[in-house]
Scaffold this active site. Structure first.
Site, PDB file in Angstrom:
ATOM      1  N   ARG A  51     -22.954 -36.005  -9.520  1.00  0.00           N
ATOM      2  CA  ARG A  51     -21.900 -34.983  -9.530  1.00  0.00           C
ATOM      3  C   ARG A  51     -20.563 -35.506 -10.038  1.00  0.00           C
ATOM      4  O   ARG A  51     -19.547 -34.817  -9.942  1.00  0.00           O
ATOM      5  CB  ARG A  51     -21.744 -34.413  -8.108  1.00  0.00           C
ATOM      6  N   HIS A  66     -19.664 -36.745  -0.891  1.00  0.00           N
ATOM      7  CA  HIS A  66     -20.681 -37.095  -1.887  1.00  0.00           C
ATOM      8  C   HIS A  66     -21.328 -38.449  -1.595  1.00  0.00           C
ATOM      9  O   HIS A  66     -22.422 -38.733  -2.073  1.00  0.00           O
ATOM     10  CB  HIS A  66     -20.066 -37.088  -3.291  1.00  0.00           C
ATOM     11  N   ASP A  67     -20.656 -39.276  -0.803  1.00  0.00           N
ATOM     12  CA  ASP A  67     -21.233 -40.555  -0.385  1.00  0.00           C
ATOM     13  C   ASP A  67     -22.316 -40.340   0.675  1.00  0.00           C
ATOM     14  O   ASP A  67     -23.246 -41.136   0.790  1.00  0.00           O
ATOM     15  CB  ASP A  67     -20.107 -41.431   0.188  1.00  0.00           C
ATOM     16  N   ASP A  80     -21.412 -45.958   2.283  1.00  0.00           N
ATOM     17  CA  ASP A  80     -21.726 -47.242   1.638  1.00  0.00           C
ATOM     18  C   ASP A  80     -21.385 -47.218   0.146  1.00  0.00           C
ATOM     19  O   ASP A  80     -21.962 -47.982  -0.633  1.00  0.00           O
ATOM     20  CB  ASP A  80     -23.208 -47.583   1.837  1.00  0.00           C
TER      21      ASP A  80
END
Length: 708
Positions: A344, A203-204, A277
């Site tokens: 999310r 998800h990053d 990040d």
């Protein structure tokens, strides 16, 4: 030109009306408290902030082109590939009129920067957009569409590929992916924390938001089985185990596209920064990043929940919305969705727990750094804490997670770090956004919540997975994140086996919070691959230098399983038609690893690019001082848990399976992050934004080759 401008105006009006309908439709459904599983999914993938503007511009462009084809085919033709001066000027008019010219606007990067931008812009000084949010995914192989432009393969019934029609993705899911909840083999070595970290880091890196038009009154994507963009419904085969009428389909909304005025070929948009990040914590959009901060004081803190605490510890803030879809998972509790750097966040409880941990870790670091450096202002405290949180995420992913995933393939695809390379493209690839969904095969069908003695919290502590989607009330009202983390630490991940790919909870009950039919995650993964124009399994085997099986015998050899190979051939007809996701997860895993050779190649290549093309990578010269690097090397997930929960005993390696109490260690025995090397004296700080006193020396020595 005047007629072209009027067509652009008409296109904008049509899209705006559809967007307005979509908002009104969802608002009405929430007010009436009638939602379906697709509404939960749409909430999690709804474009926000600058993403919404980028998606809308792409919709203006696509609608403009459709109107042009319809109304001016005789003047323009249907290909739009001519390079005459006049058409180039008209392309420019379309680009400006739809707002797509943002893609080509130049960005002026600062001469010196000490911190990465929220959007990822200016990481690469020569190509300032590389890896930034709201840009197209990278294509490692050319897109494959039915019409060469945008229509997904399989959209036209009866069309043949390599001599065979593409099977319905639901049929593939039923025959190859499905496994009963009771028929699950536990991974004997890895815990659910390992599975959860995979989703956290994924998800990053990428987020393909849903098309902004996906919930209009006319196109609810579950009222018709026809392919009518952005609806690409999943049809049920006649022999589907669900008893359904012949005209019933599973709704599916296409991913949002990005403006591509030069080629007009559909490219999907990545709303997240590609870099590791911690954009899950801080966001990939400047406005969102500011809204996630506590700007009421100069302490550099992230905003936290003002209504509830977790046994005295911070919880994530709630969405600022009157009607939240999460409320509908327990109306009496009336708890809305959490708000975080990634939309999310409330998809599942383990993910919400990870988000909570790292927001707490940021605030803990900010408070500690303030004690060391009382002269630092809020911005400096925020940026330094953020920088450390990002380093923690990078270290854990590459040192602890990837070697367990790729095993002996790790060094082949991700050799030792040799510094930043501005020629490396750090963008998340379109294929990676699909390939990294292998983790869906490691999910267990139940969520455990355990007390301080690692015993069930209560009689209802073992909850079916589908009852935990979009249910933050379970964190707020049922004991916070500690019981969830304890459960993930001692529970085994599901083992990805060829005859046990996807549990029933995900294959039939995804987002099934109400009586309405749940979704099928396996079918959606394959439909998404077709939606994204991704070539098939064999094409990617070729890309990775692997054999491309052509017969059932050759496929049997690749899969090491003649019975499964025969199943694939019965469903697909030829290995060349096999969808990437199902083919990749069906491969036997590399020795000691958790994915097969194809996934090792795609995942390894992606993570190498993310590291080598990141100017702010934690090990890159000048990012941290040597003393800071030494301190950072001692961090661990275990320490982050110890520092940010009430848990006092923890295994040293939470990715591996551990038994309580024999494999558990007191938190006092786990190495802490020593922040003393972040202390600086007010008189020696020449530049308030500088993270270390030696940066100026680095700049003089390595000008142009390092990050400051």
């Amino acid at each position: 030109d005047s007629s072209l401008l009027s067509i652009i105006t008409e296109a904008r009006q049509l899209v705006d009306a559809t967007y307005l309908q979509a908002r009104k439709s969802l608002k009405r459904k929430l007010e009436e408290k009638i939602v379906n599983p697709m509404d939960f999914l749409k909430h999690l993938k709804d474009p926000i902030g600058r993403t919404r503007s980028a998606v809308r511009a792409a919709d203006y462009l696509e609608t403009t082109l459709k109107l042009l084809i319809k109304e001016a085919a005789s003047l323009w033709g249907t290909e739009f590939q001519s390079k005459t001066t006049k058409e180039e000027r008209q392309k420019e008019m379309i680009s400006k009129g739809t707002g797509c010219d943002y893609q080509t606007r130049s960005i002026k990067c600062p001469e010196r920067d000490f911190y990465r931008t929220i959007t990822g812009e200016c990481n690469n000084r020569n190509h300032s957009h590389l890896g930034s949010s709201n840009r197209a995914f990278a294509r490692w192989l050319p897109a494959v569409y039915e019409d060469g432009v945008s229509v997904p393969r399989g959209a036209s019934e009866g069309k043949r590929y390599n001599g065979f029609p593409l099977p319905l993705v639901r049929k593939v899911s039923n025959e190859i992916a499905h496994t009963a909840n009771e028929n699950v083999t536990a991974d004997r070595q890895l815990s659910l924390v390992f599975m959860q970290w995979g989703q956290w880091v994924n998800h990053d890196i990428d987020l393909a938001p849903a098309s902004g038009e996906g919930a209009s009154l006319e196109l609810q994507c579950h009222t018709s089985c026809a392919f009518k963009p952005p609806c690409f419904p999943i049809k049920f085969p006649p022999d589907d185990p669900r008893e359904l009428s012949s005209d019933t389909c599973m709704p599916f909304v296409q991913s949002a596209s990005v403006c591509s005025p030069s080629t007009f070929r559909r490219e999907q948009l990545n709303a997240a920064t590609s870099f590791i990040d911690a954009s899950t914590v801080y966001g990939s959009d400047d406005a969102l990043a500011r809204s996630l901060r506590n700007l009421s004081s100069q302490l550099g803190l992230m905003a936290v929940n003002q209504l509830f605490r977790d046994a005295g510890l911070e919880l994530l803030p709630f969405e600022n919305t009157t009607h939240s879809v999460c409320v509908l998972t327990n109306r009496s509790a009336n708890i809305p969705c959490f708000k975080a750097g990634d939309k999310r966040v409330t998809e599942n409880l383990g993910l919400s727990a990870m988000h909570t941990l790292f927001v707490r870790e940021h605030n803990r670091l900010a408070r500690e750094l303030r004690k060391l450096n009382p002269h630092w202002d809020g911005e400096k405290l925020y940026q330094e804490s953020r920088k450390i949180v990002i380093a923690i995420n990078q270290i854990i992913t590459y040192r602890d997670y990837l070697p367990l995933l790729l095993a002996e393939e790790t060094s082949k695809w991700i050799p030792l770090y040799s510094g930043y390379n501005e020629k490396v493209d750090p963008r998340a690839s379109n294929v990676f956004s699909l390939a990294f969904r292998f983790g869906h095969t490691s999910v267990q069908p139940f969520v455990s919540r355990l007390n301080e003695s690692f015993q069930p919290l209560c009689s209802s502590s073992h909850v079916p997975l589908h009852l935990t989607f979009c249910a933050p009330w379970r964190i707020v009202m049922e004991g916070g994140i500690d019981p969830l983390i304890r459960g993930m630490v001692v529970d085994h991940a599901k083992l990805m086996k060829q005859n046990q790919l996807l549990i029933e909870e995900l294959q039939n009950h995804l987002f099934e919070q109400t009586e309405v039919m749940g979704l099928d995650l396996g079918a959606m993964n394959m439909q998404r691959g077709r939606d994204h124009g991704l070539p098939g399994y064999n094409a990617w085997r070729g890309f990775c230098g692997l054999s491309q099986p052509q017969t059932v015998e050759e496929l049997s050899e690749v899969l090491g399983n003649p019975k499964l190979a025969k199943k694939f051939m019965n469903v697909y007809g030829t290995p060349y038609n096999i969808d990437l996701w199902i083919g990749a997860v069906a491969e036997p895993v590399v020795p000691q690893g958790r994915v097969g050779p194809l996934l090792s190649c795609i995942i390894g290549t992606q993570f190498r690019n993310l590291r080598d093309g990141d100017r702010f990578w934690w090990e890159n010269l000048g990012v941290f001082t040597s003393q800071q690097l030494q301190a950072l090397r001692k961090i661990s997930v275990s320490r982050v848990i110890c520092d940010n929960t009430h848990i006092r005993k923890i295994p040293r390696d939470v990715f591996k399976i551990n038994t309580y109490p024999e494999d558990f260690t007191d938190c006092q025995e786990i190495d802490m992050l020593d922040l003393s090397s972040w202390k600086d004296e007010p008189e020696s700080t020449d530049n308030k934004a500088s993270p270390c006193s030696s940066c100026i020396e680095f700049e003089q020595l390595f000008e142009g080759n390092t990050v400051l």
